[in-house]
Design a protein around this motif. Structure first.
Motif, PDB file in Angstrom:
ATOM      1  N   TYR A  50      18.855  17.165   2.581  1.00  0.00           N
ATOM      2  CA  TYR A  50      18.656  16.768   1.186  1.00  0.00           C
ATOM      3  C   TYR A  50      18.375  15.271   1.120  1.00  0.00           C
ATOM      4  N   GLU A  51      17.285  14.898   0.436  1.00  0.00           N
ATOM      5  CA  GLU A  51      16.981  13.488   0.202  1.00  0.00           C
ATOM      6  C   GLU A  51      16.506  13.323  -1.236  1.00  0.00           C
ATOM      7  N   ARG A  52      17.021  12.274  -1.894  1.00  0.00           N
ATOM      8  CA  ARG A  52      16.639  12.000  -3.278  1.00  0.00           C
ATOM      9  C   ARG A  52      15.658  10.829  -3.313  1.00  0.00           C
ATOM     10  N   PHE A  53      14.586  10.986  -4.098  1.00  0.00           N
ATOM     11  CA  PHE A  53      13.575   9.944  -4.219  1.00  0.00           C
ATOM     12  C   PHE A  53      13.367   9.607  -5.693  1.00  0.00           C
ATOM     13  N   ILE A  54      13.325   8.322  -5.982  1.00  0.00           N
ATOM     14  CA  ILE A  54      13.072   7.857  -7.352  1.00  0.00           C
ATOM     15  C   ILE A  54      11.595   7.524  -7.459  1.00  0.00           C
ATOM     16  N   THR A  55      10.960   7.956  -8.545  1.00  0.00           N
ATOM     17  CA  THR A  55       9.504   7.940  -8.617  1.00  0.00           C
ATOM     18  C   THR A  55       8.881   6.567  -8.832  1.00  0.00           C
ATOM     19  N   ASP A  56       9.697   5.512  -8.895  1.00  0.00           N
ATOM     20  CA  ASP A  56       9.107   4.165  -8.922  1.00  0.00           C
ATOM     21  C   ASP A  56       9.292   3.454  -7.583  1.00  0.00           C
ATOM     22  N   GLU A  57       9.853   4.158  -6.595  1.00  0.00           N
ATOM     23  CA  GLU A  57      10.094   3.559  -5.286  1.00  0.00           C
ATOM     24  C   GLU A  57       8.880   3.714  -4.374  1.00  0.00           C
ATOM     25  N   PRO A  58       8.646   2.740  -3.490  1.00  0.00           N
ATOM     26  CA  PRO A  58       7.584   2.898  -2.484  1.00  0.00           C
ATOM     27  C   PRO A  58       7.836   4.119  -1.610  1.00  0.00           C
ATOM     28  N   LEU A  59       6.795   4.563  -0.923  1.00  0.00           N
ATOM     29  CA  LEU A  59       6.878   5.812  -0.176  1.00  0.00           C
ATOM     30  C   LEU A  59       7.454   5.656   1.230  1.00  0.00           C
ATOM     31  N   ASP A  60       7.841   4.454   1.618  1.00  0.00           N
ATOM     32  CA  ASP A  60       8.288   4.277   3.008  1.00  0.00           C
ATOM     33  C   ASP A  60       9.526   5.107   3.328  1.00  0.00           C
ATOM     34  N   PHE A  70       0.788  -1.219   0.000  1.00  0.00           N
ATOM     35  CA  PHE A  70       0.000   0.000   0.000  1.00  0.00           C
ATOM     36  C   PHE A  70       0.828   1.281   0.000  1.00  0.00           C
ATOM     37  N   ILE A  71       2.100   1.151  -0.284  1.00  0.00           N
ATOM     38  CA  ILE A  71       2.903   2.360  -0.498  1.00  0.00           C
ATOM     39  C   ILE A  71       3.633   2.302  -1.837  1.00  0.00           C
ATOM     40  N   ASP A  72       3.272   1.324  -2.681  1.00  0.00           N
ATOM     41  CA  ASP A  72       3.859   1.194  -4.009  1.00  0.00           C
ATOM     42  C   ASP A  72       3.168   2.185  -4.953  1.00  0.00           C
ATOM     43  N   PRO A  73       3.928   3.034  -5.661  1.00  0.00           N
ATOM     44  CA  PRO A  73       3.317   4.042  -6.537  1.00  0.00           C
ATOM     45  C   PRO A  73       2.354   3.464  -7.580  1.00  0.00           C
ATOM     46  N   GLN A  74       2.659   2.289  -8.121  1.00  0.00           N
ATOM     47  CA  GLN A  74       1.776   1.716  -9.131  1.00  0.00           C
ATOM     48  C   GLN A  74       0.440   1.295  -8.543  1.00  0.00           C
ATOM     49  N   VAL A 107      -1.927   4.960   2.626  1.00  0.00           N
ATOM     50  CA  VAL A 107      -0.465   4.984   2.706  1.00  0.00           C
ATOM     51  C   VAL A 107       0.003   5.027   4.158  1.00  0.00           C
ATOM     52  N   VAL A 108      -0.541   5.982   4.925  1.00  0.00           N
ATOM     53  CA  VAL A 108      -0.070   6.178   6.296  1.00  0.00           C
ATOM     54  C   VAL A 108      -0.411   4.982   7.177  1.00  0.00           C
TER      55      VAL A 108
END
Length: 299
Positions: free
Chosen positions: A275-285, A8-12, A27-28
């Motif tokens: 600073y934190e980098r996030f890739i848009t196919d990664e889960p939101l955890d 339930f935190i997977d972007p897809q 998500v939360v």
């Protein structure tokens, strides 16, 4: 628990949920189901000191567990009010419409992320505000800490459409005033800029002596250059096009990209910007844990 939370935190998976409030709660709650720690709720008061009961003290502050252990009455003293203001700034310029191979755009990922973090902050009793920046419109939703405000927050967020260029730093900076209360600013952007306008705004915000968390979004196809053949690329903000032979350009692009990413992180950290980098196919955890770390450390 872990499989439930990841699902339930997977972007897809999230892209199939069209109702933003439902998405944020999913998500939360999915995230918290996999966590061992508990969050403080309600008044936002952290109790860490005790003193003996004196006549006239508020009986609601009696700690009955301490009484059961010691057979003496103790009053819980509130050390500090931990509620803060959380301001979410969203880069809504055209480059945020960029899509990865999974069809999820940077703006869609931003909606998932910010909607969830705002809900998490509200659970803590924090006031949340929304600032959406592009050259045609500046949305300013003043921070508040009630459920009706959160509904407005989600509605405004759902309506955001990426277009145009990012406004100049002076125009955007006028939205913010330096206030004395505790404040955490979460800035979500892909850092695509024409003439340092985003970097300049970040530096100005960082100079206001509030905590600033930069969430830098990168798509997987940008990060790994997952393209083949000779292609024409279009700048989503200026409309300019460029023809590229991918086999010849891939190594040079990847080398320059890594150098830029490393330099950007160094620049931000040197100015005390988280600073934190996030890739848009990664889960939101990762994003939720990063927010909690910065939020709880500051609160």
């Amino acid at each position: 628990m872990a499989n439930y939370a990841t699902k339930f935190i997977d972007p897809q998976v999230l892209a199939t949920i069209k109702d933003l409030p439902l998405l944020a709660k999913t998500v939360v709650e999915g995230f918290l189901a996999g966590q061992n720690q508990s969050l403080r709720r309600g008044a936002g008061l952290e109790f860490s000191q005790y003193r003996s009961y004196q006549p006239g003290d508020d009986l609601r502050q009696l700690d009955w567990k301490m009484f059961a252990r010691s057979d003496r009455y103790y009053i819980r003293e509130a050390e500090v009010d931990t509620n803060i203001t959380v301001r979410f700034i969203i880069d809504a310029s055209g480059s945020m419409a960029h899509q990865d191979v999974n069809g999820i755009s940077k703006m869609a990922y931003t909606r998932f992320l910010v909607a969830s973090l705002a809900y998490l902050a509200t659970l803590q009793g924090d006031a949340v505000g929304l600032y959406v920046l592009h050259e045609e419109q500046l949305i300013n939703l003043t921070p508040r800490a009630d459920n009706m405000h959160l509904q407005r927050f989600w509605h405004q967020l759902a309506e955001v459409k990426p277009e145009g260029k990012f406004p100049d730093a002076h125009t955007a900076a006028n939205l913010f005033s330096s206030k004395k209360q505790k404040e955490l600013t979460v800035f979500v952007t892909d850092l695509y800029e024409q003439e340092h306008e985003i970097s300049d705004l970040l530096y100005k915000l960082g100079a206001q002596r509030h905590e600033l968390l930069l969430c830098h979004l990168v798509a997987r196809n940008e990060l790994e250059f997952t393209y083949n053949g000779t292609l024409t690329f279009e700048d989503l903000e200026t409309g300019q096009t460029m023809q590229v032979s991918t086999p010849e350009q891939r190594n040079l692009y990847l080398e320059r990209l890594q150098a830029w990413l490393q330099q950007t992180e160094r620049d931000m950290r040197s100015r005390q910007i988280a600073y934190e980098r996030f890739i848009t196919d990664e889960p939101l955890d990762k994003a939720l844990r990063t927010f909690l770390k910065n939020r709880l450390a500051y609160g």
